[in-house]
Motif scaffolding. Structure first.
Motif, short mmCIF file in Angstrom:
data_model
loop_
_atom_site.label_atom_id
_atom_site.label_comp_id
_atom_site.label_asym_id
_atom_site.label_seq_id
_atom_site.Cartn_x
_atom_site.Cartn_y
_atom_site.Cartn_z
N SER A 27 44.12 11.86 27.19
CA SER A 27 44.83 11.95 25.91
C SER A 27 46.27 12.40 26.10
CB SER A 27 44.10 12.92 24.97
OG SER A 27 44.10 14.23 25.51
N ILE A 28 46.56 13.08 27.21
CA ILE A 28 47.93 13.54 27.45
C ILE A 28 48.78 12.47 28.11
CG2 ILE A 28 49.36 15.24 28.67
CD1 ILE A 28 47.09 17.22 28.37
N ARG A 29 48.25 11.89 29.19
CA ARG A 29 49.06 10.98 30.01
C ARG A 29 48.68 9.51 29.92
NH1 ARG A 29 51.78 13.27 34.29
NH2 ARG A 29 52.47 11.11 34.61
N ARG A 30 47.49 9.22 29.40
CA ARG A 30 47.01 7.83 29.32
C ARG A 30 47.00 7.17 30.70
NH1 ARG A 30 44.57 7.52 24.42
NH2 ARG A 30 45.87 8.59 22.86
N SER A 31 46.60 7.92 31.70
CA SER A 31 46.59 7.43 33.08
C SER A 31 45.19 7.59 33.65
CB SER A 31 47.61 8.19 33.93
OG SER A 31 47.49 7.84 35.29
N ILE A 32 44.56 6.47 34.00
CA ILE A 32 43.23 6.52 34.59
C ILE A 32 43.27 7.20 35.96
CG2 ILE A 32 41.34 5.12 35.50
CD1 ILE A 32 41.32 5.20 32.53
N GLY B 82 49.57 20.44 21.71
CA GLY B 82 48.90 19.20 22.09
C GLY B 82 47.95 18.71 21.01
N PHE B 83 47.74 17.40 21.01
CA PHE B 83 46.82 16.81 20.03
C PHE B 83 45.40 17.27 20.33
CE2 PHE B 83 43.78 13.43 18.99
CZ PHE B 83 43.96 13.37 17.62
N SER B 84 44.71 17.74 19.31
CA SER B 84 43.35 18.26 19.50
C SER B 84 42.46 17.73 18.38
CB SER B 84 43.35 19.79 19.50
OG SER B 84 43.97 20.28 18.33
#
Length: 284
Positions: free
Chosen positions: A84-89, A192-194
């Protein structure tokens, strides 16, 4: 709306407590004290309690699959938070690899402990019909040449140098949970989005942490085995210290996954600072 408010309040309180410096610095000491002095609770607990039976559903469902439950909840939380923070698998997999390392360490130590018990142990047969009794127990006769598996299949007793794998697992899971979910507090402070799913997963992880602590106390109080439980707790604490306090501090690389939150919270802080600076320049 009411349940969402309760969820936010509970998760905020738990995140603030688990992310505090006092908890981070002293939780392993509290766990060590529990392992050292927990067997003393056997003088006060009742052996007729439901927790004095190894067939209790908490032992059957959770203790025997402790590592699986930990991986499911912690792995889901770590993946959802990092993605959710970086959108990196790739970054999420790197953070998840800490669970793989701890799992490999757990399996390796279990095999070494089994090898130690097999090497140092001996097989004994009970003499149930013997008139001689020692401390209320029938005499045991040594049986040479039998392995542990053969001994147990024959209904005999195997006595060897043991280290409690249950206490080892519970201590390792508690310390791992505390490390992995403690980043949620700083994450919330950074704005941060929660969403609901992330908060629910975090709350499940907190409940799982308290469950492991409760089961650890039950094992120490109702099934005291000194010093095997003390050795198991020491091994769990040493494993945590070797991973989270030594190896993971080296920083992210091809041979090190890094500490929890590394590359996530730092990046967010830098981005927020850059955005504030940009807004300030635009205002000027």
């Amino acid at each position: 709306m009411f349940f969402n408010t309760v969820l936010v309040v509970l998760t905020d309180l738990a995140a603030r407590f688990l992310g505090s410096a006092i908890f981070r610095k002293h939780f392993h000491l509290v766990l060590s004290v529990l392992v050292m002095f927990g067997p003393a609770l056997s003088f006060w607990v009742s052996q007729h309690s439901v927790f004095a039976k190894k067939t209790h559903f908490l032992y059957r469902i959770f203790l025997r699959s402790g590592w699986g439950w930990t991986c499911i909840f912690v792995g889901s939380f770590v993946f959802l938070l990092s993605f959710s923070i970086r959108r990196s698998i790739s970054l999420s997999i790197r953070h998840l690899s800490r669970l793989g390392v701890a799992g490999g360490l757990w399996v390796g130590f279990c095999k070494l402990l089994d090898l130690l018990e097999n090497t140092t142990g001996s097989c004994y047969e009970r003499l149930l019909n013997s008139p001689e009794v020692t401390n209320g127990q029938p005499l045991l006769v040594l049986r040479e040449g039998a392995s542990k598996s053969e001994c147990l299949r024959a209904g005999m007793l195997w006595r060897g140098y043991e280290v409690s794998e249950d206490v080892f697992l519970l201590c390792l899971c508690c310390l791992l949970l505390a490390e992995e979910i403690a980043v949620f507090g700083p994450y919330l402070k950074l704005g941060g989005f929660s969403g609901g799913p992330l908060r629910i997963l975090f709350l499940f992880c907190v409940l799982l942490l308290w469950l492991w602590i409760f089961l650890l106390l039950c094992l120490l109080a109702y099934f005291p085995q000194f010093p095997t439980q003390l050795l198991g707790g020491a091994l769990g604490c040493l494993s945590w210290r070797g991973l989270y306090q030594c190896w993971y501090r080296l920083g992210p690389s091809w041979y090190c996954p890094g500490r929890p939150g590394q590359g996530l919270l730092n990046t967010k802080t830098n981005e927020a600072a850059a955005e504030d600076k940009l807004n300030h320049n635009q205002c000027n």
